[in-house]
Structure formats: C-alpha cells, structure tokens
Scaffold this motif. Structure first.
Motif, PDB file in Angstrom:
ATOM      1  N   ALA A  70       4.797  15.617  50.770  1.00 33.88           N
ATOM      2  CA  ALA A  70       5.387  14.869  49.939  1.00 33.88           C
ATOM      3  C   ALA A  70       5.025  14.619  48.663  1.00 33.88           C
ATOM      4  N   ALA A  71       3.790  14.687  48.245  1.00 38.62           N
ATOM      5  CA  ALA A  71       3.028  14.710  47.118  1.00 38.62           C
ATOM      6  C   ALA A  71       3.496  15.964  46.198  1.00 38.62           C
ATOM      7  N   LEU A  72       3.766  16.975  46.832  1.00 43.63           N
ATOM      8  CA  LEU A  72       4.349  18.169  46.061  1.00 43.63           C
ATOM      9  C   LEU A  72       5.710  17.911  45.590  1.00 43.63           C
ATOM     10  N   ARG A  73       6.554  17.410  46.578  1.00 46.45           N
ATOM     11  CA  ARG A  73       7.652  17.199  46.136  1.00 46.45           C
ATOM     12  C   ARG A  73       7.769  16.189  44.949  1.00 46.45           C
ATOM     13  N   GLU A  74       6.859  15.082  45.011  1.00 47.45           N
ATOM     14  CA  GLU A  74       6.811  14.141  43.874  1.00 47.45           C
ATOM     15  C   GLU A  74       6.466  14.778  42.730  1.00 47.45           C
TER      16      GLU A  74
END
Length: 111
Positions: A82-86
């Motif tokens: 999720a952090a990578l996507r953000e």
C-alpha cells in the motif's frame, strides 16, 4: 487551475463561486482565505483568488513543495504494497505536473 477551469471562468453568480471555492479548498489554503467567505461579493472573491495566486501560484513554490515532499517521503518497506502504491501515485503525479510546473523537470535528473 482546475477550479478556474471548472468554476472560475463560468458565468456564475459570485455567491456560487464563493460556495464552490470554499468547498474546493482545504487545509492551509482554506485557512489563508477563510475571512473572505463571510462576504459574498466580487471584491471578496477576487481577494481570495489574489491570496491564493500569491501563495500557491508561484511555480517556484509549487516546484519546491513537490521536491520537499519527495525528499521527506518515508522509507517504503518491502512488505508494504500500500505504501509502495501511494509512492508510485505521487511519482505519477509529479510526472503529470512536469509540463505545467516550471522547474519541476529537475526531478527527472538522473545524474
């Protein structure tokens, strides 16, 4: 820019433009012009736009904000999709903004 394209340049009564501007803004930008929302006049509307343009319309300020956000981005862990996507979304936003924000091309420097 998007507000001006969608609302600002339309032949709407000033009280409607103020309503949309108030709902369009948030955070620091909204606080900067909060006092203008108590009046529904052309003078108040133009005053709010002037404050916003002076504070956020400067390409150098916008470019610096992008760079600062990038430099302060928290480390993305290998097990945090999720952090990578953000982060990827933010980078995509930078790429999309490059043609419109002078000086932002510096982020494309690979050296």
């Amino acid at each position: 820019m998007s507000f001006m394209a969608l609302i600002g340049h339309q032949p709407l009564p000033v009280h409607e433009k103020m309503f949309y501007l108030k709902n369009y803004l948030s955070g620091e930008a909204r606080k900067a012009v909060e006092g203008f929302f108590y009046r529904n006049s052309e003078e108040a509307y133009q005053g709010a736009l002037k404050v916003l343009e002076e504070r956020y319309g400067n390409h150098f300020i916008v470019q610096r904000a992008f760079r600062d956000k990038l430099m302060k981005w928290p480390k993305v862990g290998s097990s945090d999709p999720a952090a990578l996507r953000e982060f990827a979304d933010f980078l995509q936003g930078c790429v999309a903004a490059m043609p419109h924000v002078k000086g932002l091309a510096i982020l494309d420097d690979c050296d």
